[in-house]
Design an enzyme around this catalytic site. Structure first.
Site, PDB file in Angstrom:
ATOM      1  CG  HIS A  35      -1.590   1.284   1.529  1.00  0.00           C
ATOM      2  ND1 HIS A  35      -2.485   1.893   0.667  1.00  0.00           N
ATOM      3  CD2 HIS A  35      -1.492   2.119   2.604  1.00  0.00           C
ATOM      4  CE1 HIS A  35      -2.915   3.028   1.201  1.00  0.00           C
ATOM      5  NE2 HIS A  35      -2.320   3.198   2.370  1.00  0.00           N
ATOM      6  CD  GLU A  65      -3.921   6.571  10.885  1.00  0.00           C
ATOM      7  OE1 GLU A  65      -3.899   7.775  10.571  1.00  0.00           O
ATOM      8  OE2 GLU A  65      -4.606   5.722  10.289  1.00  0.00           O
ATOM      9  CG  ASP A  66      -1.400   2.185  10.664  1.00  0.00           C
ATOM     10  OD1 ASP A  66      -2.275   2.541  11.472  1.00  0.00           O
ATOM     11  OD2 ASP A  66      -1.602   2.098   9.446  1.00  0.00           O
TER      12      ASP A  66
HETATM   13 ZN    ZN Z   1      -2.685   4.691   3.838  1.00  0.00          ZN
END
Ligand code: ZN
Length: 179
Positions: A35, A65-66
């Site tokens: 991605h 974020e991840d």
């Molecule tokens: Zn993304």
């Protein structure tokens, strides 16, 4: 500060390492890094290779974020603009999903030109992965729901890059045509 290719390459390596072991939702449960590569590549084409910081931010757009990565580290390694772009596209994960989605719609028009382009590239990639051959009802509903929300976010991001706007529209048409 790193420049050009080195900046993009360093960003790709950091993103690949930090997102290691994560998988995408949707088709084939691809590695998450696919991605990031797709978003960065969409941005590279959209700017015709002219904005290395934007492409680097594309690689890194989900890293705060991840993963366990702070904005400060991005500032030190990649500079203020890259770190700022990533922060702009980072959701507040303390909010429930429905609120995060609403915030994205409301906040989109106030984002910087670079952040708007990352948002559009992200939505293109996330729609593409939801387009599957002979989808079942649940997949069809999920795709339509995602596309409907993505269109609201992208409505607030348009007008910066005509190529990206057109690619998003083409992706939405493909999604609708797949049902
Ligand atoms: Zn993304």
């Amino acid at each position: 500060m790193l420049s050009g290719l080195c900046l993009v390459s360093e960003a790709a390596e950091l993103a690949a390492r930090r997102h290691a072991g994560q998988q995408r939702k949707g088709r084939d449960e691809e590695p998450y890094v696919n991605h990031l590569a797709e978003v960065a590549n969409i941005l590279a084409a959209a700017c015709a290779g002219e904005d290395a910081e934007l492409v680097a931010a594309g690689w890194l757009h989900d890293v705060i974020e991840d993963t366990d990565t702070a904005a400060d580290e991005l500032t030190q390694r990649f500079g203020q603009r890259v770190a700022g772009l990533v922060e702009e596209v980072t959701d507040d994960m303390t909010l429930p999903k429905s609120e995060r989605r609403q915030v994205q719609v409301i906040a989109a028009p106030g984002k910087s030109a670079g952040a708007k382009q990352i948002k559009i590239a992200d939505k293109i990639s996330n729609i593409r992965v939801r387009i599957v051959f002979e989808p079942d009802l649940e997949q069809q509903l999920e795709l339509m729901e995602y596309v409907g929300w993505a269109e609201q976010v992208v409505a607030g991001c348009r007008g910066v890059n005509a190529r990206l706007d057109a690619l998003f529209d083409e992706t939405v048409a493909n999604a609708r045509g797949s049902l």
